[in-house]
Design a protein around this motif. Sequence first.
Motif, PDB file in Angstrom:
ATOM      1  N   ARG A  77      -8.344  -5.717  -7.887  1.00 12.34           N
ATOM      2  CA  ARG A  77      -7.455  -4.569  -7.706  1.00 12.34           C
ATOM      3  C   ARG A  77      -6.605  -4.842  -6.463  1.00 12.34           C
ATOM      4  O   ARG A  77      -7.063  -5.514  -5.533  1.00 12.34           O
ATOM      5  CB  ARG A  77      -8.239  -3.295  -7.413  1.00 12.34           C
ATOM      6  CG  ARG A  77      -9.467  -3.066  -8.251  1.00 12.34           C
ATOM      7  CD  ARG A  77      -9.289  -1.891  -9.133  1.00 12.34           C
ATOM      8  NE  ARG A  77     -10.525  -1.557  -9.821  1.00 12.34           N
ATOM      9  CZ  ARG A  77     -10.555  -1.066 -11.058  1.00 12.34           C
ATOM     10  NH1 ARG A  77      -9.445  -0.859 -11.731  1.00 12.34           N
ATOM     11  NH2 ARG A  77     -11.692  -0.761 -11.622  1.00 12.34           N
ATOM     12  N   THR A  95      -0.474  -5.507   0.090  1.00  9.96           N
ATOM     13  CA  THR A  95      -1.824  -5.463  -0.478  1.00  9.96           C
ATOM     14  C   THR A  95      -2.323  -6.873  -0.780  1.00  9.96           C
ATOM     15  O   THR A  95      -1.548  -7.834  -0.841  1.00  9.96           O
ATOM     16  CB  THR A  95      -1.854  -4.650  -1.790  1.00  9.96           C
ATOM     17  OG1 THR A  95      -0.893  -5.204  -2.685  1.00  9.96           O
ATOM     18  CG2 THR A  95      -1.542  -3.197  -1.534  1.00  9.96           C
ATOM     19  N   GLN A 123      -5.237  -8.907  -3.499  1.00 12.38           N
ATOM     20  CA  GLN A 123      -6.076  -8.735  -4.674  1.00 12.38           C
ATOM     21  C   GLN A 123      -7.531  -9.032  -4.310  1.00 12.38           C
ATOM     22  O   GLN A 123      -7.852 -10.159  -3.924  1.00 12.38           O
ATOM     23  CB  GLN A 123      -5.619  -9.685  -5.791  1.00 12.38           C
ATOM     24  CG  GLN A 123      -4.229  -9.375  -6.342  1.00 12.38           C
ATOM     25  CD  GLN A 123      -4.208  -8.155  -7.262  1.00 12.38           C
ATOM     26  OE1 GLN A 123      -5.156  -7.910  -7.992  1.00 12.38           O
ATOM     27  NE2 GLN A 123      -3.128  -7.382  -7.199  1.00 12.38           N
ATOM     28  N   CYS A 162       0.849  -1.192   0.000  1.00 11.35           N
ATOM     29  CA  CYS A 162       0.000   0.000   0.000  1.00 11.35           C
ATOM     30  C   CYS A 162       0.883   1.241   0.000  1.00 11.35           C
ATOM     31  O   CYS A 162       1.746   1.387   0.852  1.00 11.35           O
ATOM     32  CB  CYS A 162      -0.896  -0.030   1.237  1.00 11.35           C
ATOM     33  SG  CYS A 162      -1.897   1.456   1.424  1.00 11.35           S
ATOM     34  N   TYR A 186      -7.170   1.406   1.298  1.00 15.23           N
ATOM     35  CA  TYR A 186      -6.778   2.055   0.043  1.00 15.23           C
ATOM     36  C   TYR A 186      -6.830   1.056  -1.115  1.00 15.23           C
ATOM     37  O   TYR A 186      -6.410  -0.089  -0.988  1.00 15.23           O
ATOM     38  CB  TYR A 186      -5.353   2.620   0.184  1.00 15.23           C
ATOM     39  CG  TYR A 186      -4.814   3.256  -1.069  1.00 15.23           C
ATOM     40  CD1 TYR A 186      -5.351   4.431  -1.571  1.00 15.23           C
ATOM     41  CD2 TYR A 186      -3.748   2.675  -1.751  1.00 15.23           C
ATOM     42  CE1 TYR A 186      -4.851   5.010  -2.719  1.00 15.23           C
ATOM     43  CE2 TYR A 186      -3.229   3.255  -2.904  1.00 15.23           C
ATOM     44  CZ  TYR A 186      -3.799   4.429  -3.384  1.00 15.23           C
ATOM     45  OH  TYR A 186      -3.297   4.988  -4.526  1.00 15.23           O
ATOM     46  N   ILE A 187      -7.380   1.493  -2.236  1.00 15.49           N
ATOM     47  CA  ILE A 187      -7.427   0.680  -3.447  1.00 15.49           C
ATOM     48  C   ILE A 187      -6.464   1.302  -4.451  1.00 15.49           C
ATOM     49  O   ILE A 187      -6.558   2.495  -4.761  1.00 15.49           O
ATOM     50  CB  ILE A 187      -8.854   0.647  -4.037  1.00 15.49           C
ATOM     51  CG1 ILE A 187      -9.846   0.117  -2.997  1.00 15.49           C
ATOM     52  CG2 ILE A 187      -8.887  -0.210  -5.294  1.00 15.49           C
ATOM     53  CD1 ILE A 187     -11.307   0.312  -3.400  1.00 15.49           C
ATOM     54  N   ASP A 188      -5.524   0.515  -4.936  1.00 21.03           N
ATOM     55  CA  ASP A 188      -4.498   1.053  -5.831  1.00 21.03           C
ATOM     56  C   ASP A 188      -4.939   0.889  -7.291  1.00 21.03           C
ATOM     57  O   ASP A 188      -4.605  -0.086  -7.959  1.00 21.03           O
ATOM     58  CB  ASP A 188      -3.161   0.352  -5.579  1.00 21.03           C
ATOM     59  CG  ASP A 188      -1.989   1.181  -6.107  1.00 21.03           C
ATOM     60  OD1 ASP A 188      -2.211   1.989  -7.033  1.00 21.03           O
ATOM     61  OD2 ASP A 188      -0.870   1.017  -5.594  1.00 21.03           O
ATOM     62  N   TYR A 189      -5.695   1.870  -7.756  1.00 18.08           N
ATOM     63  CA  TYR A 189      -6.156   1.860  -9.151  1.00 18.08           C
ATOM     64  C   TYR A 189      -4.987   2.151 -10.082  1.00 18.08           C
ATOM     65  O   TYR A 189      -4.183   3.045  -9.828  1.00 18.08           O
ATOM     66  CB  TYR A 189      -7.223   2.936  -9.367  1.00 18.08           C
ATOM     67  CG  TYR A 189      -8.527   2.625  -8.688  1.00 18.08           C
ATOM     68  CD1 TYR A 189      -9.463   1.795  -9.299  1.00 18.08           C
ATOM     69  CD2 TYR A 189      -8.811   3.130  -7.433  1.00 18.08           C
ATOM     70  CE1 TYR A 189     -10.668   1.503  -8.680  1.00 18.08           C
ATOM     71  CE2 TYR A 189     -10.014   2.845  -6.798  1.00 18.08           C
ATOM     72  CZ  TYR A 189     -10.933   2.027  -7.429  1.00 18.08           C
ATOM     73  OH  TYR A 189     -12.121   1.729  -6.816  1.00 18.08           O
ATOM     74  N   CYS A 243      -5.745  -4.146  -3.015  1.00 18.50           N
ATOM     75  CA  CYS A 243      -6.455  -3.449  -1.939  1.00 18.50           C
ATOM     76  C   CYS A 243      -5.657  -3.595  -0.648  1.00 18.50           C
ATOM     77  O   CYS A 243      -5.033  -4.630  -0.406  1.00 18.50           O
ATOM     78  CB  CYS A 243      -7.840  -4.064  -1.727  1.00 18.50           C
ATOM     79  SG  CYS A 243      -8.911  -3.968  -3.176  1.00 18.50           S
ATOM     80  N   PRO A 293     -13.254  -4.836  -5.449  1.00 18.08           N
ATOM     81  CA  PRO A 293     -13.912  -3.868  -4.567  1.00 18.08           C
ATOM     82  C   PRO A 293     -15.437  -3.885  -4.752  1.00 18.08           C
ATOM     83  O   PRO A 293     -15.949  -4.308  -5.791  1.00 18.08           O
ATOM     84  CB  PRO A 293     -13.321  -2.518  -5.004  1.00 18.08           C
ATOM     85  CG  PRO A 293     -12.047  -2.856  -5.705  1.00 18.08           C
ATOM     86  CD  PRO A 293     -12.304  -4.187  -6.377  1.00 18.08           C
TER      87      PRO A 293
END
Lengths: 184, 184
Positions: free
Chosen positions: A27, A15, A17, A8, A35-38, A29, A20
């Motif tokens: 993604r 993180t 997977q 993250c 936090y979602i790492d787009y 996460c 969401p």
Amino acid sequence: MAVEIRFCRRCGTPTEQHIPDMEDRLRPCCPNCGYIDYVNPINVVGTIPVWDEGGPDERILLCRRNIEPRKGYWTLPAGFLELGETLGEGAARETREEAGARVELLGLFSAIDVVHVGQVHVLFRARLLDLDLEAGPETIENGLFTIDEIPWDELAFRTVRRGLELWVEDHRSGSYAVHTEAVG
Amino acid sequence: MAVEIRFCRRCGTPTEQHIPDMEDRLRPCCPNCGYIDYVNPINVVGTIPVWDEGGPDERILLCRRNIEPRKGYWTLPAGFLELGETLGEGAARETREEAGARVELLGLFSAIDVVHVGQVHVLFRARLLDLDLEAGPETIENGLFTIDEIPWDELAFRTVRRGLELWVEDHRSGSYAVHTEAVG
């Protein structure tokens, strides 16, 4: 985009997977802070800078790349769009940085999707305001080419080739369209 | 883009703000693995879906948002461009997801820079193929509006308003241009 996202960026936790809520794809996460790492496609912006368009001394400005990939090959001045600027501002900035060239933007010309690398290449038609050019650190040399002199076999990228092909076609037809297409 | 980047996504090490070689601005850099965490503007892609354009039953499709921000307000179907798709594919996907609508894309219509949030909003003109619509999870309800019924005071975002204003102007003039501009 090629980097593998393992941690993250906000809190440093490894993180996981997940898909969401209300989404349909995995993604990275963060199980700690949420936090979602787009990761999304990014825009490459540049110009087709032309001197004396339609006149007797008509020339297209290209830059010979001083950096990998495709070092030594010719390209249109272009680079990644940055936060804090418009597409046009970014295109003009890259033209200034790579070729030392001042341009007046004449309008959006093409948006070419390069799906396999997660990029959209956006080109603007541009009028070179003077020939007081100076190659930047990413450029070996600038070149000014008539349409018949374009070094088709020494172009750096397919999007550069395609942008120039479309420009030459439109130029010969006497009117410019805005082009959207994808290159593989 | 609002997230503060404190850790390397690749190795989890705390990042440091440096100006990378050959660049001119601070970026979060990893002192351990050398990863540079670039953050660039992202593309929002959508459509202006129209039924029976130019005909007696002409209607524009809008979606009432079921999510924040601007829940309850009307928007054009749009969302973030994803890796693996073109601008047009993303715009059609969002139209399907948010409105359950199938469209034929008619061409790029606008690219509006929303600099303060680091986004570029890209709209395509689109023909609704049928009226077999179904609001997706992010939509409270779909609405079909004549030009005179567009709910100008209940639109979700300035880019939606601007896209619709430009579309109505072009529609009335009888020909569509491709628009690039910035909204503050």
